[in-house]
Design an enzyme around this catalytic site. Structure first.
Site, PDB file in Angstrom:
ATOM      1  CG  LEU A 169      -1.849  -1.221   1.371  1.00 48.49           C
ATOM      2  CD1 LEU A 169      -2.691  -1.064   2.619  1.00 48.49           C
ATOM      3  CD2 LEU A 169      -2.718  -1.385   0.148  1.00 48.49           C
ATOM      4  CB  ALA A 170       3.846   2.139  -0.869  1.00 51.90           C
ATOM      5  CD  GLU A 171      -1.419   4.918  -2.812  1.00 50.33           C
ATOM      6  OE1 GLU A 171      -0.707   5.318  -1.857  1.00 50.33           O
ATOM      7  OE2 GLU A 171      -2.445   4.226  -2.660  1.00 50.33           O
ATOM      8  CG  HIS A 184     -12.210   6.634  -1.364  1.00 50.57           C
ATOM      9  ND1 HIS A 184     -11.909   7.141  -0.121  1.00 50.57           N
ATOM     10  CD2 HIS A 184     -11.743   5.357  -1.375  1.00 50.57           C
ATOM     11  CE1 HIS A 184     -11.282   6.211   0.586  1.00 50.57           C
ATOM     12  NE2 HIS A 184     -11.169   5.124  -0.151  1.00 50.57           N
ATOM     13  CG  PHE A 190      -5.537   7.072  -2.327  1.00 50.96           C
ATOM     14  CD1 PHE A 190      -6.180   7.890  -1.406  1.00 50.96           C
ATOM     15  CD2 PHE A 190      -5.979   5.764  -2.465  1.00 50.96           C
ATOM     16  CE1 PHE A 190      -7.235   7.412  -0.636  1.00 50.96           C
ATOM     17  CE2 PHE A 190      -7.035   5.279  -1.699  1.00 50.96           C
ATOM     18  CZ  PHE A 190      -7.660   6.105  -0.779  1.00 50.96           C
ATOM     19  CD  GLN A 218      -7.362  -0.033  -3.263  1.00 49.12           C
ATOM     20  OE1 GLN A 218      -7.339   0.506  -2.168  1.00 49.12           O
ATOM     21  NE2 GLN A 218      -7.128  -1.330  -3.430  1.00 49.12           N
TER      22      GLN A 218
END
Length: 326
Positions: free
Chosen positions: A58-60, A129, A86, A82
């Site tokens: 979980l690390a853009e 989101h 983000f 995702q």
């Protein structure tokens, strides 16, 4: 030819391009076994293996850096962020690296990266989101920004993006994923990048828009037709670079224009279009430019989003305002 949702059209495009090019890779958060939050990559890991379709931490920022490194070594990455809200975590990779690599290396290297990301309101997602942040990345020279509005274009534009040797940000409006179906060829095909489409022809006013607002604009055009106002709807499809030729050709015919975007008005795509019209088509205008956009506030919580989002009624009101100007 089967009728398909937009999410199914996107999955088909990814499937066919994985088969077409063994250098293509898909990766991101939960895109492997789970098939992604919206199941856009459902079944692709099982079909092509964990070396071609795989999960990341979980690390853009890591996803962006991995994409750049792979592309420089000859791979064709198709990472997923995702949710586009983000994007701040990966902004340096997009604006600081991908967008200028070809210039920095004097055209000796390509960066064939297609970043997919869902965005957009109307589906009651939590904070961040639903944010429409496309105006931020549209400002970066060297990044193409594509926003499909329907299943047919979604498949063809995605295949074109993946085959492009330029970095592409491919944004998918969440409300469009499963809200309607249309005929989509089973075989592979492309829709050209950088070209707007005339979604509906008209003579009295031009509505320029993209993404989910194309549907709202077409609904508005149906309502306006009952009042004998013929609205032409332009679907931008690519918002950077803009197809100003198609916009100006329509404006020359109608003389009136309404610019529609879901994002907040400040510094958005609509503002850039208005500037292009002012510089290159102001003598075509019979009325001031009208703009329909969300308020310049943070995206609200779900209970208030329908009051906040632009809709077909807002578009009808704006069209009538420019139609009545003389």
């Amino acid at each position: 030819m089967a009728k398909k949702t937009m999410i199914k059209a996107i999955t088909d495009a990814l499937d066919q391009e994985l088969a077409n090019d063994d250098k293509m890779l898909i990766f991101g958060e939960d895109v492997g076994k789970n098939g992604g939050v919206f199941r856009a990559t459902d079944g692709l890991q099982a079909k092509y293996g964990e070396d071609r379709v795989f999960d990341t931490p979980l690390a853009e920022s890591g996803i962006g850096g991995l994409s750049i490194g792979l592309a420089l070594q000859g791979w064709r990455p198709v990472p997923e962020i995702q949710f586009f809200g983000f994007v701040f975590e990966v902004m340096d990779s997009i604006g600081g690296q991908m967008s200028r690599t070809r210039y920095r290396m004097d055209g000796s290297r390509n960066l064939p990266i297609t970043i997919r990301a869902p965005f957009g309101g109307g589906v009651h997602t939590p904070e961040l989101h639903s944010d429409s942040l496309e105006g931020l990345v549209a400002q970066f020279p060297g990044i193409r920004v594509v926003v499909p509005s329907n299943p047919y274009d979604a498949k063809g534009l995605l295949i074109s993006a993946i085959r492009s040797n330029d970095p592409v940000l491919y944004l998918e409006h969440m409300k469009l994923y499963r809200s309607f179906r249309e005929e989509v060829p089973d075989e592979s095909y492309t829709v050209p990048l950088d070209q707007a489409a005339v979604a509906r022809e008209g003579n009295d006013v031009t509505i320029v828009t993209y993404g989910a607002m194309v549907r709202e604009s077409l609904t508005a055009a149906d309502a306006l037709a009952k009042d004998n106002i013929s609205a032409e709807v332009i679907d931008l499809r690519t918002i950077a670079p803009l197809d100003t030729k198609t916009i100006l050709a329509s404006l020359k015919k109608t003389g009136r224009v309404v610019l529609v975007q879901e994002a907040q008005k400040q510094a958005g795509v609509g503002g850039q279009i208005a500037a292009e019209i002012a510089e290159n088509g102001i003598l075509y205008l019979k009325a001031p430019i009208a703009r329909v956009a969300a308020p310049d506030t943070p995206y609200p919580f779900g209970e208030a989003e329908q009051d906040w989002l632009p809709n077909s009624d807002d578009i009808v009101a704006a069209v009538k305002q420019v139609s009545e100007f003389n």
